[in-house]
Design an enzyme around this catalytic site. Structure first.
Site, PDB file in Angstrom:
ATOM      1  N   LYS A 118       0.836  -1.196   0.000  1.00 14.92           N
ATOM      2  CA  LYS A 118       0.000   0.000   0.000  1.00 14.92           C
ATOM      3  C   LYS A 118       0.873   1.249   0.000  1.00 14.92           C
ATOM      4  O   LYS A 118       1.891   1.298   0.667  1.00 14.92           O
ATOM      5  CB  LYS A 118      -0.919   0.006   1.220  1.00 14.92           C
ATOM      6  N   ARG A 158      -3.527 -15.147   4.013  1.00 16.70           N
ATOM      7  CA  ARG A 158      -2.763 -14.112   4.727  1.00 16.70           C
ATOM      8  C   ARG A 158      -2.964 -14.249   6.236  1.00 16.70           C
ATOM      9  O   ARG A 158      -2.020 -14.233   7.019  1.00 16.70           O
ATOM     10  CB  ARG A 158      -3.222 -12.730   4.248  1.00 16.70           C
ATOM     11  N   HIS A 200       2.028  -4.194   7.716  1.00 18.71           N
ATOM     12  CA  HIS A 200       1.070  -3.415   8.497  1.00 18.71           C
ATOM     13  C   HIS A 200       1.718  -2.123   8.978  1.00 18.71           C
ATOM     14  O   HIS A 200       2.845  -2.143   9.472  1.00 18.71           O
ATOM     15  CB  HIS A 200       0.591  -4.200   9.725  1.00 18.71           C
TER      16      HIS A 200
END
Length: 319
Positions: A193, A268, A291
């Site tokens: 991301k 995941r 994360h």
């Protein structure tokens, strides 16, 4: 663009999405979600006005009461708390951007409160279930006398091994290029991301499955006119899409017959949970999964504790 929203509102949404992409470096998935949320809000607010005047923009004058009524309507239609919370975040950040652009003087969405989402432990597979999935895939890759293994079978095994080995997202798997693979060092470079890159280690079975796919399968699928750098290809020789990956994984799960889990995210979740079960520290798992917040990774500790509790209740004579 929706037919029942003003051109001014549509332009504001387009400018905001451009801001998210080029200034905030948000992912395509995030931008798509925000655009959908904001178009839906504009359409619903336009429909709820008394005169239904499409030429009149709604974002310049929308009030807190209107936003609360909009959320109440979505709730009555059965929208989940998780989706409602996301929509609130979309609108709150958009309105904040309007204030910074001097388009509005206030942010009515700043006072919106999302209902607390019910705690939901992610679906995972047991080690036995994962092994069954991999055994099925390996059996399809075995070469019989005079017959080569199917390139699609080799691809599917490599994809699942990589997903379970690394816990990467479906979009990250889809985006892998040949230059991202370092088999001698058992590493892959993943673009996550916000275009943030990280190096992720591979297990020995994942390295073997990737090597077999790259040397014996990929070349047979690669389309002559499409010299794509993509690691994983579809049947037509082009970069595989997220939907195709999901179809492969969901078909494998349905063949198990012992789980209702579906979606690539299950692999995941399973990878993260099995790592923690095996003694991996939380920070390492956070870095592996990409994360931003440790709190997100901590969810998997609850899965591990829940499994421990189940085993304890089954095994302890006084439980």
């Amino acid at each position: 663009m929706s037919d029942n929203i003003s051109s001014q509102d549509a332009e504001l949404i387009a400018e905001y999405c451009h801001h998210l992409e080029h200034e905030m470096n948000r992912s395509t998935h995030t931008i798509r979600s925000y655009r959908s949320d904001l178009l839906g809000l504009a359409s619903d607010l336009q429909t709820s006005t008394a005169d239904h005047e499409v030429s009149s923009p709604v974002f310049y004058a929308v009030t807190l009461e209107q936003l609360r009524n909009w959320l109440a309507q979505l709730t009555r239609h059965g929208m989940s708390r998780v989706t409602l919370a996301r929509k609130i975040t979309s609108v709150r950040q958009f309105m904040s951007w309007l204030v910074r652009q001097d388009i509005r003087e206030d942010n009515p969405a700043a006072r919106l409160l999302a209902s607390k989402t019910a705690s939901h432990l992610p679906d995972t597979l047991s080690q036995a279930q994962i092994q069954e999935v991999l055994d099925r895939l390996k059996s399809r890759c075995e070469e019989t006398e005079g017959t080569k293994a199917s390139p699609l079978a080799l691809r599917d095994l490599a994809m699942v091994e990589v997903l379970y080995s690394t816990g990467i997202r479906v979009a990250e798997l889809e985006g892998l290029d040949i230059d991202d693979i370092n088999l001698p060092r058992s590493l892959i470079k993943v673009t996550g991301k916000g275009n943030k890159q990280r190096m992720v280690p591979l297990t020995v079975p994942a390295v073997k499955a990737l090597d077999a796919w790259l040397t014996r399968g990929r070349k047979r699928l690669l389309a002559e006119k499409h010299h794509t750098p993509a690691v994983f290809l579809g049947a037509r020789g082009k970069r595989i899409g997220a939907r195709q990956i999901r179809d492969v994984v969901n078909r494998l799960f349905s063949e198990l017959g012992s789980t209702s889990a579906s979606g690539v995210h299950v692999l995941r979740h399973t990878a993260a949970t099995h790592l923690l079960d095996g003694g991996a520290d939380l920070r390492s798992v956070q870095e592996l999964l990409g994360h931003e917040s440790l709190q997100t990774t901590q969810l998997y500790t609850h899965v591990s504790i829940d499994r421990l509790r189940q085993g304890y209740n089954q095994a302890h004579p006084r439980a």
